[in-house]
Design a protein around this motif. Structure first.
Motif, short mmCIF file in Angstrom:
data_model
loop_
_atom_site.label_atom_id
_atom_site.label_comp_id
_atom_site.label_asym_id
_atom_site.label_seq_id
_atom_site.Cartn_x
_atom_site.Cartn_y
_atom_site.Cartn_z
N THR A 54 1.26 3.50 -9.36
CA THR A 54 0.25 2.54 -8.87
C THR A 54 0.17 2.56 -7.36
OG1 THR A 54 0.60 1.10 -10.79
CG2 THR A 54 -0.43 0.11 -8.85
N GLU A 55 1.33 2.54 -6.71
CA GLU A 55 1.34 2.50 -5.25
C GLU A 55 0.79 3.80 -4.65
OE1 GLU A 55 1.52 -0.18 -4.08
OE2 GLU A 55 3.34 -1.34 -4.42
N GLN A 56 1.07 4.91 -5.30
CA GLN A 56 0.52 6.18 -4.83
C GLN A 56 -1.01 6.18 -4.93
OE1 GLN A 56 2.69 8.83 -7.40
NE2 GLN A 56 4.49 8.91 -6.07
N GLN A 57 -1.51 5.57 -5.99
CA GLN A 57 -2.96 5.46 -6.17
C GLN A 57 -3.56 4.55 -5.12
OE1 GLN A 57 -4.85 5.61 -10.26
NE2 GLN A 57 -5.04 3.46 -9.80
N VAL A 58 -2.86 3.46 -4.82
CA VAL A 58 -3.32 2.54 -3.77
C VAL A 58 -3.40 3.26 -2.43
CG1 VAL A 58 -2.69 0.49 -2.42
CG2 VAL A 58 -2.52 0.45 -4.92
N CYS A 59 -2.41 4.09 -2.15
CA CYS A 59 -2.42 4.84 -0.89
C CYS A 59 -3.64 5.75 -0.80
CB CYS A 59 -1.14 5.66 -0.75
SG CYS A 59 0.33 4.69 -0.34
N GLN A 60 -4.03 6.33 -1.92
CA GLN A 60 -5.22 7.18 -1.93
C GLN A 60 -6.46 6.36 -1.62
OE1 GLN A 60 -5.25 9.13 -5.76
NE2 GLN A 60 -3.43 10.36 -5.31
N HIS A 61 -6.53 5.15 -2.19
CA HIS A 61 -7.66 4.27 -1.90
C HIS A 61 -7.70 3.91 -0.42
CE1 HIS A 61 -9.61 3.43 -5.69
NE2 HIS A 61 -8.45 3.25 -6.28
N LEU A 62 -6.54 3.59 0.12
CA LEU A 62 -6.47 3.20 1.52
C LEU A 62 -6.90 4.33 2.44
CD1 LEU A 62 -3.11 1.19 1.46
CD2 LEU A 62 -5.40 0.25 1.74
N GLU A 63 -6.47 5.54 2.12
CA GLU A 63 -6.90 6.70 2.91
C GLU A 63 -8.42 6.83 2.90
OE1 GLU A 63 -3.31 9.99 2.81
OE2 GLU A 63 -4.67 9.88 1.09
N SER A 64 -9.01 6.66 1.71
CA SER A 64 -10.46 6.75 1.57
C SER A 64 -11.17 5.66 2.37
CB SER A 64 -10.84 6.66 0.10
OG SER A 64 -12.25 6.60 -0.06
N HIS A 65 -10.64 4.45 2.30
CA HIS A 65 -11.27 3.32 3.00
C HIS A 65 -11.14 3.45 4.52
CE1 HIS A 65 -11.11 0.48 -0.75
NE2 HIS A 65 -11.85 1.55 -0.92
N LEU A 66 -10.05 4.02 4.97
CA LEU A 66 -9.89 4.24 6.41
C LEU A 66 -10.94 5.21 6.94
CD1 LEU A 66 -5.99 4.39 6.63
CD2 LEU A 66 -7.47 2.76 7.83
N GLN A 67 -11.36 6.13 6.09
CA GLN A 67 -12.41 7.06 6.48
C GLN A 67 -13.80 6.42 6.40
OE1 GLN A 67 -11.97 10.52 4.02
NE2 GLN A 67 -9.99 11.11 4.89
#
Length: 215
Positions: free
Chosen positions: A145-158
């Motif tokens: 779950t946390e790894q997936q959240v990190c992917q979302h955060l990376e996308s949102h930062l862009q």
């Protein structure tokens, strides 16, 4: 030596109810750490940019609502005391993210998602089921779950408007924390989930993000 007081079933119910209220009632969550964006100046953005930034932060806020529910559900059914304590500690740290995201949503002139109670209930059930399956699966679910959240955060930062440095600073700190939670769960004995399970989790995440962005 001072004895550590053990929580009674009633204590656990009251603590759980308090967590639910803090998670779902707007403005109820109090962060343990200061907002990392407190020193950042608000920059001018167009109405479209502000609306988009608010939508992204609303997604992240609902993600933290889900994280609270997952951790609470898992802590209820976790077998080993140290695993249960780790779940509870992670949930406390996620309160910071919950409060920071809501503060930023309000600053952007918007509100949290109306669907948060629905996603809280679903996530609590999933977390409880993962905990009941065994601690190694429970911890593995946290890591995935946390790894997936990190992917979302990376996308949102862009995706964030370049002028929205306040949201950016919050998401950057959240990324650091979430990555650490994933590593801790794996180091504590969590299993690495197979690709099909991760794909199913990704699909459910897309359902959440698409609906919460506007509602």
């Amino acid at each position: 030596m001072q004895n550590i007081r053990q929580h009674t079933p009633l204590d656990k119910i009251l603590i759980g109810a308090d967590t639910v209220l803090k998670t779902l009632i707007p403005g109820a969550a109090e962060p343990y750490r200061p907002n990392p964006a407190r020193a950042e100046a608000e920059q001018d953005m167009t109405p479209v940019e502000r609306k988009h930034a608010a939508g992204l932060m609303r997604i992240n806020h609902t993600g933290e609502v889900c994280a609270q529910a997952l951790y609470q559900g898992q802590s209820v059914t976790a077998k080993l005391p140290e695993v249960r304590e780790q779940m509870e500690e992670a949930a406390r740290e996620e309160i910071d993210h919950l409060a920071w995201c809501e503060q930023r949503i309000r600053q952007l002139g918007s509100r949290p998602s109306l669907l948060n109670p629905v996603f809280y209930g679903l996530s609590f059930g999933i977390g409880a089921a993962a905990g009941a399956a065994g601690d190694k699966y429970s911890l593995g679910f946290v890591a995935a779950t946390e790894q997936q959240v990190c992917q979302h955060l990376e996308s949102h930062l862009q995706e964030l408007p370049s002028a929205d440095q306040k949201s950016r600073v919050i998401l950057e700190q959240m990324y650091i924390d979430e990555e650490q939670h994933a590593d801790q769960a794996l180091n504590a004995g969590g299993v690495r989930f197979p690709v099909p399970v991760k794909m199913a989790m990704k699909f459910m995440s897309k359902v959440m993000t698409k609906s919460v962005y506007r509602i």
